[in-house]
Structure formats: structure tokens, C-alpha cells
Design an enzyme around this catalytic site. Structure first.
Site, short mmCIF file in Angstrom:
data_model
loop_
_atom_site.label_atom_id
_atom_site.label_comp_id
_atom_site.label_asym_id
_atom_site.label_seq_id
_atom_site.Cartn_x
_atom_site.Cartn_y
_atom_site.Cartn_z
N HIS A 189 0.80 -1.23 0.00
CA HIS A 189 0.00 0.00 0.00
C HIS A 189 0.83 1.27 0.00
O HIS A 189 0.38 2.31 -0.49
CB HIS A 189 -1.04 -0.04 1.12
N GLU A 431 -11.50 -11.05 -5.54
CA GLU A 431 -10.07 -11.14 -5.24
C GLU A 431 -9.71 -12.46 -4.59
O GLU A 431 -8.59 -12.70 -4.19
CB GLU A 431 -9.60 -9.94 -4.39
N ASP A 455 -4.77 -8.95 -4.78
CA ASP A 455 -4.99 -10.12 -3.93
C ASP A 455 -5.28 -11.38 -4.76
O ASP A 455 -4.81 -12.45 -4.42
CB ASP A 455 -6.14 -9.86 -2.95
N CYS A 502 -9.73 -3.17 -10.31
CA CYS A 502 -9.11 -2.09 -9.55
C CYS A 502 -7.76 -2.50 -8.98
O CYS A 502 -7.14 -1.75 -8.25
CB CYS A 502 -10.05 -1.59 -8.46
C1 PEP Z 1 -6.73 -5.74 -4.79
O1 PEP Z 1 -6.60 -6.65 -3.97
O2 PEP Z 1 -6.47 -5.86 -6.01
C2 PEP Z 1 -7.19 -4.42 -4.38
C3 PEP Z 1 -7.46 -3.48 -5.25
O3 PEP Z 1 -7.31 -4.18 -3.04
P1 PEP Z 1 -6.09 -3.87 -2.07
O4 PEP Z 1 -4.88 -3.60 -2.91
O5 PEP Z 1 -6.47 -2.70 -1.24
O6 PEP Z 1 -5.98 -5.15 -1.30
MG MG Z 2 -7.44 -6.53 -2.01
#
Ligand code: PEP
Ligand code: MG
Length: 570
Positions: A189, A431, A455, A502
Site C-alpha cells: 500500500h 479477489e 490479492d 481495480c
Molecule cells: C486488490 O486486492 O487488487 C485491491 C485493489 O485491493 P487492495 O490492494 O487494497 O488489497
Molecule cells: Mg485486495
């Protein structure tokens, strides 16, 4: 000069001196003191040192960044001198014969809680100021020398073992030219946030922290993943030229800001952005985002010492919806756990946090937390085009349970006479492989899917997204991943629903031709990736990409797929 390689996490090149960021320990224990007056004296001295420090920072900020930014420090000085805070601290030291740090921390926490429960957004923000001032005084009381990332006031490159998402959120773009860390991957993140802040970053270098001293000259190349320690003059000149070329390219992309996203043969897709805070919306609009495809609400829960109230959340969601002026905003409900911790929830330490008690699992268990967020979202829905999605859904039973809570809160709000939109689309993140495989069943009940490949890849390949040792297994182009993506898109289309993505894969230039060919409807990515993606899609034929994707699905390795894409899109 030495050179190391890591993972290119955020594009651009930075040249500046190193700033080593390490976290102090603020554990405070209550101890009884014999000489209370000496303790009061200690407090007064710490207040005085903090005052001098703040006056300095204020003067420098005023000179360098202007009056508006300097006001923050003026309000910190006012807090420091406020008898409503200081008198009860001194009273506590005297009446309970306790240490000054404990008395200050206890008293300030009560004020923070009070501010956070206020209705006005202005007063809620005072809670953050109170926390900052308290930390500053505690530094003096506890003998901690610490400059927080927010206070950095000269051009530097931050070097750290790792950066937490809340450290990253505090980085001031004016001074922090780049950062580099020992651990992390492209989808950790802090890397994702670096991209939205447009700060060049190289993560996962394994040992940069032990090789660099404070003040060393560094070059961070977020395009190639290289970090140069004490480079020569020629190298500095070479990388400066590289940065200039990159800036020219960005200026070229900017021309596409107000254009739709259309392939060479006329297929429209939507390019949206991923955001972490309401402040990120400016970047979305500046980069021509057609919506927000993922608002990671968990950042609202971080960097504070208790859960955000319904009002705090309502204000944040409403701000995003209003600023997006009718463009769709997909808000993801709380996805805490994994690499995103909330210290105040005191969650148990787990062997496998990414497979543990997180996201929707926690929310269905802690309904108090979940219902507060749902209420805030539903109230905000009256102010824009809100879509809600649940993270980490593994079974239809989870989805149905979460939807039930949403419907209950909606009915309650209506009974209370509050306005709630009738047109909120409700979707899920795909995911977890079980959900991708069973997408046909989910598609009957959801309004949309958003594929979370960050994920989905780690769970399909059994490779921790944070672990640079296994990053070779992090393979977006692996045919196994592409087949899962296809299952999801086809299942949605069969029910007349749409599919977005996403995860970071949606903004990856090798993946984009494949995703266009597989029929993805919405691509949501870091805001800075939107214009390069629009430019790339304009040069591709969707029909040709469909044929190419069909071939890729029949291949056996990620390398073969990448080679196919490169040869077909040259
Ligand atoms: C993902 O897992 O692709 C996602 C967009 O969520 P995060 O990166 O916040 O786990
Ligand atoms: Mg995720």
C-alpha cells in the site's frame, strides 16, 4: 558510488540527500512520583522547548510555503498555551502524583475523543492537531529525537525499512522528492500511495537502509527500479536528462485529459482512478479520470487512535462524491487487516494475516463498526453517484449477509427521515479464487464486479504480495490469472452486468491490451496511469486484441503471453 536494484514502485526520478526514517517507541507507563513539583517543572520545560520548535517551523513555513500552511503551526502554538489543556494536566500530576508524560497523554486523549465526536468537520480536524502537539511535547518528555515525515522541511529522499500507509500519507510532496525501502512490492500500500502522490519510489531493495547514511546523495529511479548511492556528477546529469524526457512525455499525455477513452476501432471503455483519501480527488480530475473505481476507505481509519465516527465518515464520503461532480464513485467498505493494521482495534497477531480475520470477515463480526460505515455511506449517497462494494468476498453467504445489513440500515435511515439515494449499485471485489470460479452465481445477485488482482494473484499463485523473495511468482500475465479474469467478465456480461478491475494490473501496459481483448468494461488505476493508458488504448484495435487474448488463454506461461503482447502491439 554504489548501485542497487529494487522494484520500481512509482514513476519518475529523484535526486536528493537521504533522510533516514525510523519510528520511535511511545509506550507510556504510569509511575508514581515523589517530587510532583519537579514533574510539573519537567512538563513546563517540555512545553517551552516545543513552543520554540513550533515558532521556528512556523517562521520557516511562512517564508517558504506561505500564510495558509503556516496557520497550522499557529493553531498548534495556541493548543500548547491553552489553559484548558495544560491546567488539567498539571492538576493531574499534583493530585495523583503521576509522571508528566502519563498525565499529558491521558488528558490529551480525552480532548481528542471529544473533538472527534463533534459534528463540524473543522472541529474534527482539531483532533489531529491535538495529537500532533501531544506527540511533540512527549518527544521532549521522553527524550525522543524524531522528525515526523510531515515535518520534513528540506528536499530529501526518505529511506526506511518500510513505510506504513499512514507514514506515506503524511509525506509532503514539496520536500520529499522520493523514497526507497528495504521491503515491499509494487502492490504494497505504500507503493500504491506513492503513485497517487506522484512521488518517485523504489521499494524492496532488501538492504538500502544498511547501505545509506543520513545526508548521502541518492538517485531514486522509479522508472527502472535503480537506487544510486553517492553518484558522480556525470550520473546526476544523466539522470536529470532522463527525468526531463519523462516530464516531456507527461506533458504530451496531458493533452488527452478531457478526451473519452476509445480504441482505434471505436470501442469505449471507462478509465477510473483508485483513491485513498478525499485529497486524492484533485489528482483524479487533473489526470482525466472518468470516475473513482476504488476508494480505499481504510485510510480514514488509520493515523488516529479510535474508530472514525459516522459524522467523520459522512463528511469524507460526501466530499469525494461532490468533488467528482456526478461521476461514479465506487466506495469499498472497510478492508482492514493484511498489511493495514489498526492499533486501537487490538487485533490478535496471526500466522497468516492476509488469510486471516480481515475486511468483510471482520465487518460481519464487528457489526457495530460496519453499520456505522454503511450509515455514513447511505447518507452520503444523496450527494452524488455512489456505488458500494464489499472487499474479500469468498462466499455468496457473506455477500448476502453484508447486503442484509445495508438494507437494514437503509430502512432505519428512511424511518429517521434521512435522504438516501434509490440508485446505489452494489457490487463485490473479486479477489479470492473461489469467487472468480463461481462468478456466474454471484452475477445473478450483484450489480457489478471489480477484480482485485493484487490479492487475486497472491491467492491464486500462493505468493505473498509483500514478499520480494517470491515476487517472481507475482504473475499478472499467467494464463491461469487471465482465465479467471475471463470467467468473471463473461459471467457478468451474461447477466447484463459490468466488470471493472481495480488491482494494479488494470494500469499495467502489458496487461491493458489483454484486458481490452477480454472485454473489461472499467479499468481503475493510480491516477497517474490514466493518461498513458488512454493514449495506449487509442492505438489498439479491440477486435484484434480479442483474437490475441484468445491465443493468450491457450498459452502455458506468463513469459509466452508477455512476448505475444509485445509482438502483437509493436
Ligand atoms: C486488490 O486486492 O487488487 C485491491 C485493489 O485491493 P487492495 O490492494 O487494497 O488489497
Ligand atoms: Mg485486495
Amino acid at each position: 558510488m554504489s548501485k542497487l536494484s529494487g522494484i520500481a514502485a512509482s514513476a519518475g526520478i529523484a535526486v536528493a540527500r537521504a533522510f533516514i526514517l525510523e519510528h520511535p517507541d511511545y509506550t507510556i507507563t504510569k509511575t508514581s512520583v515523589n517530587d510532583v513539583e519537579a514533574e510539573v517543572e519537567k512538563l513546563n520545560k517540555a512545553l517551552e522547548q516545543s513552543r520554540a520548535e513550533l515558532q521556528n517551523i512556523k517562521a520557516r513555513t511562512l517564508a517558504e510555503l506561505g500564510e495558509k500552511k503556516a496557520e497550522i503551526f499557529e493553531s498548534h502554538l495556541l493548543i500548547l498555551d491553552d489553559p484548558e489543556l495544560i491546567t488539567p494536566v498539571i492538576d493531574k500530576i499534583r493530585s495523583e502524583a503521576v509522571n508528566a508524560d502519563f498525565a499529558l497523554n491521558e488528558t490529551a486523549s480525552q480532548f481528542v475523543a471529544m473533538f472527534e465526536n463533534m459534528k463540524s468537520a473543522y472541529l474534527q480536524e482539531r483532533a489531529a492537531d491535538m495529537r500532533d502537539v501531544t506527540k511533540r511535547v512527549l518527544n521532549h518528555l521522553l527524550g525522543i529525537t524524531y522528525i515526523s515525515p510531515a515535518e520534513i522541511s528540506e528536499e530529501v529522499i526518505v529511506v526506511a525499512q518500510d513505510l506504513t500507509p499512514s507514514d506515506t500519507a503524511q509525506l509532503n510532496r514539496t520536500y520529499v522528492k522520493g523514497f526507497t525501502t528495504n521491503i515491499g512490492g509494487r502492490t504494497s500500500h505504500s507503493a500504491i500511495m506513492a503513485r497517487s502522490l506522484e512521488i518517485p519510489a523504489v521499494v524492496g531493495t532488501k538492504n538500502v537502509l544498511s547501505l545509506v547514511k543520513a545526508g548521502d546523495l541518492l538517485i531514486v529511479d522509479g522508472l527502472s527500479g535503480d537506487v544510486l548511492i553517492n553518484p558522480s556528477e556525470e550520473e546526476v546529469a544523466e539522470y536529470t536528462r532522463k527525468q526531463e524526457a519523462h516530464n516531456l512525455q507527461i506533458a504530451e499525455w496531458k493533452k488527452l485529459r478531457d478526451e473519452p477513452t476509445v480504441s482505434k476501432d471505436g470501442k469505449h471503455v471507462e478509465l477510473a482512478a483508485n483513491i485513498g483519501t478525499p485529497n486524492d480527488v484533485t489528482g483524479v480530475l487533473d489526470n482525466g479520470g472518468e470516475g473513482v473505481g476504488l476508494y480505499r476507505t481504510e485510510f480514514l481509519y488509520m493515523g488516529r487512535d479510535k474508530l472514525p465516527s459516522e459524522e467523520v465518515q459522512y463528511n469524507a464520503y460526501r466530499t469525494v462524491l461532490e468533488s467528482m461532480k456526478g461521476k461514479p464513485v465506487v466506495v469499498r467498505t472497510l478492508d482492514i487487516g493484511g498489511d493495514k493494521e489498526l492499533p486501537y482495534l487490538e487485533m490478535p497477531k496471526e500466522m497468516n494475516p492476509f488469510l486471516g480475520y480481515r475486511a468483510i470477515r471482520l465487518c460481519l463480526d464487528r457489526q457495530d463498526i460496519f453499520r456505522t460505515q454503511l450509515r455514513a455511506l447511505l447518507r452520503a449517497s444523496a450527494h452524488g453517484e455512489l456505488r458500494i462494494m464489499f472487499p474479500m468476498i469468498a462466499t455468496l453467504t457473506e455477500f448476502r449477509a453484508a447486503r442484509e445489513l445495508l438494507l437494514e440500515e437503509k430502512a432505519k435511515l428512511r424511518e429517521e427521515g434521512k435522504e438516501v439515494s434509490d440508485n446505489i449499485q452494489l457490487g463485490i471485489m473479486v479477489e479470492i479464487p473461489s469467487t472468480a470460479v463461481l462468478a456466474d452465481q454471484f452475477a445473478k445477485e450483484v450489480d457489478f464486479f471489480s477484480i482485485g488482482t493484487n490479492d487475486l494473484i497472491q491467492y491464486t499463485m500462493a505468493a505473498d504480495r509483500m514478499n520480494e523473495q517470491v515476487s517472481y511468482l507475482y504473475q499478472p500475465y499467467n494464463p491461469a490469472i487471465l482465465r479467471l479474469v475471463k470467467i468473471v467478465i463473461d459471467a457478468a456480461h451474461a447477466e447484463g452486468k459490468w466488470t471493472g478491475m481495480c488491482g494494479e494490473m488494470a494500469g499495467d501496459s502489458t496487461a491493458i491490451p489483454l484486458l481490452l481483448g477480454l472485454g473489461l468494461d472499467e479499468f481503475s488505476m493510480s491516477a497517474t496511469s490514466i493518461l498513458p493508458a488512454r493514449s495506449q488504448i487509442a492505438k489498439l484495435s479491440a477486435a484484434e486484441m480479442k483474437e490475441m487474448a484468445a491465443k493468450a488463454l491457450q498459452m502455458s506461461t506468463a513469459e509466452e503471453v508477455a512476448a505475444l503482447v509485445h509482438s502483437s502491439t509493436k
